[in-house]
Design an enzyme around this catalytic site. Sequence first.
Site, PDB file in Angstrom:
ATOM      1  N   SER A   1      -4.376  -8.726   0.430  1.00 44.81           N
ATOM      2  CA  SER A   1      -3.616  -7.734   1.194  1.00 44.81           C
ATOM      3  C   SER A   1      -4.365  -7.352   2.474  1.00 44.81           C
ATOM      4  O   SER A   1      -4.578  -8.224   3.313  1.00 44.81           O
ATOM      5  CB  SER A   1      -3.313  -6.537   0.295  1.00 44.81           C
ATOM      6  OG  SER A   1      -2.294  -5.761   0.860  1.00 44.81           O
TER       7      SER A   1
ATOM      8  N   ASP B   1       6.711  -9.180  -4.836  1.00 44.26           N
ATOM      9  CA  ASP B   1       5.806  -8.209  -4.203  1.00 44.26           C
ATOM     10  C   ASP B   1       6.651  -7.289  -3.322  1.00 44.26           C
ATOM     11  O   ASP B   1       7.247  -7.732  -2.335  1.00 44.26           O
ATOM     12  CB  ASP B   1       4.790  -8.996  -3.369  1.00 44.26           C
ATOM     13  CG  ASP B   1       3.745  -8.119  -2.704  1.00 44.26           C
ATOM     14  OD1 ASP B   1       4.016  -6.928  -2.467  1.00 44.26           O
ATOM     15  OD2 ASP B   1       2.665  -8.652  -2.411  1.00 44.26           O
TER      16      ASP B   1
ATOM     17  N   HIS C   1       2.305  -7.424  -6.376  1.00 46.48           N
ATOM     18  CA  HIS C   1       1.170  -7.286  -5.446  1.00 46.48           C
ATOM     19  C   HIS C   1      -0.151  -6.990  -6.173  1.00 46.48           C
ATOM     20  O   HIS C   1      -1.180  -6.875  -5.537  1.00 46.48           O
ATOM     21  CB  HIS C   1       1.481  -6.140  -4.474  1.00 46.48           C
ATOM     22  CG  HIS C   1       0.623  -6.112  -3.239  1.00 46.48           C
ATOM     23  ND1 HIS C   1       0.672  -7.089  -2.265  1.00 46.48           N
ATOM     24  CD2 HIS C   1      -0.321  -5.230  -2.808  1.00 46.48           C
ATOM     25  CE1 HIS C   1      -0.180  -6.797  -1.297  1.00 46.48           C
ATOM     26  NE2 HIS C   1      -0.805  -5.679  -1.596  1.00 46.48           N
TER      27      HIS C   1
HETATM   28  N1  LIG Z   1       0.565   3.154  -2.522  1.00 47.78           N
HETATM   29  C1  LIG Z   1      -0.371   2.422  -3.273  1.00 47.78           C
HETATM   30  C2  LIG Z   1      -1.030   1.394  -2.417  1.00 47.78           C
HETATM   31  C3  LIG Z   1      -2.365   0.939  -2.855  1.00 47.78           C
HETATM   32  C4  LIG Z   1      -2.410  -0.533  -3.230  1.00 47.78           C
HETATM   33  O1  LIG Z   1      -1.452  -1.117  -3.681  1.00 47.78           O
HETATM   34  N2  LIG Z   1      -3.586  -1.124  -3.029  1.00 47.78           N
HETATM   35  C5  LIG Z   1      -3.753  -2.502  -3.337  1.00 47.78           C
HETATM   36  C6  LIG Z   1      -4.005  -3.245  -2.070  1.00 47.78           C
HETATM   37  S1  LIG Z   1      -2.648  -2.992  -0.957  1.00 47.78           S
HETATM   38  C7  LIG Z   1      -3.132  -3.708   0.525  1.00 47.78           C
HETATM   39  O2  LIG Z   1      -4.196  -3.737   0.994  1.00 47.78           O
HETATM   40  C8  LIG Z   1      -4.911  -2.655  -4.313  1.00 47.78           C
HETATM   41  O3  LIG Z   1      -5.580  -3.664  -4.354  1.00 47.78           O
HETATM   42  N3  LIG Z   1      -5.133  -1.607  -5.124  1.00 47.78           N
HETATM   43  C9  LIG Z   1      -6.253  -1.543  -6.042  1.00 47.78           C
HETATM   44  C10 LIG Z   1      -6.006  -2.074  -7.413  1.00 47.78           C
HETATM   45  O4  LIG Z   1      -7.000  -2.139  -8.171  1.00 47.78           O
HETATM   46  O5  LIG Z   1      -4.886  -2.457  -7.760  1.00 47.78           O
HETATM   47  C11 LIG Z   1      -1.288   3.376  -3.975  1.00 47.78           C
HETATM   48  O6  LIG Z   1      -2.004   4.156  -3.320  1.00 47.78           O
HETATM   49  O7  LIG Z   1      -1.301   3.367  -5.186  1.00 47.78           O
END
Ligand SMILES: N[C@@H](CCC(=O)N[C@@H](CSC=O)C(=O)NCC(=O)O)C(=O)O
Length: 283
Positions: free
Chosen positions: A150, A228, A261
């Site tokens: 991402s 996603d 995602h």
């Molecule tokens: N709104 C969400 C967004 C946070 C999220 O989805 N983060 C992803 C990367 S998104 C793009 O860079 C991520 O990797 N999160 C960490 C995980 O361990 O899954 C929110 O704040 O929840």
Amino acid sequence: MSVSLELLSSQRAFGGWHKRYRHQSASTGTAMTFAIYLPPQTAQGDKVPVLYWLSGLTCNDENFATKAGAQRVAAELGLALVMPDTSPRGEGVADADRYDLGQGAGFYVNATQAPWAAHYRMYDYVVDELPALVEACFPVSGKRAISGHSMGGHGALMVALRNPGRYASVSAFAPIVNPASVPWGQLAFSSYLGEDRAAWAAYDSCQLLAEAQPLPTLPILIDQGEQDSFKPEQLQPEALQLAASKRDWPLTLRLQPGYDHSYYFVASFIEDHLRFHAANLAA
Ligand SMILES: N[C@@H](CCC(=O)N[C@@H](CSC=O)C(=O)NCC(=O)O)C(=O)O
């Protein structure tokens, strides 16, 4: 190179070691934390190549380490993994009251605008300072590859495209390929770099790939989940595929039916990415 590394934790994993360190960064002017996985081959005195992993929004060095399940195959392939944090952090570091700007959302750029410019220099950190530190302090060779998820997929692609010859290969999971054209990137770039869009182009993978001179040999692998929810508005991997096709660039985009995602998606395909990088690092 003289550097003071504070060991935060150390765990045995798949015959190697997963270690977390803190150090004072000259790039960010803050303490930075990173993790390194050293495969078993390093205990036998071998110097191994390194895969740098750049994480996404809200992450630190621990998300990939604990959720992607990369260590088993890295151990088999003799690949070190280096996992930096996604931004400078701390009480004296600017922040925003939202998940996609500020701490945890450095976007791998060198900020030029107040209040971010004081510490948000993640481009210099991941391109220069961290590799120099890793190569001085650990049993690794100078061979590098880079990957990310991402925001970190944007970082990996952008850093590799800007530094021909520095990485044997680049891969990404659900990357932001054209940050200058999508909401996450536009918020970050206008905040960190200002409103002059000429400054944004140097951090936009679609523009970098379209304009790269001379054409480097940089194999690219991208996986994208078809379910996603961020894909239509924020990710748009077909835009990079189109730019690559116009230049006969070696880019493989795999659309994965049913995947979202999350790190469940990353974990499902990380083995392919590690094998892709190992093959290119050995070539
Ligand atoms: N709104 C969400 C967004 C946070 C999220 O989805 N983060 C992803 C990367 S998104 C793009 O860079 C991520 O990797 N999160 C960490 C995980 O361990 O899954 C929110 O704040 O929840």
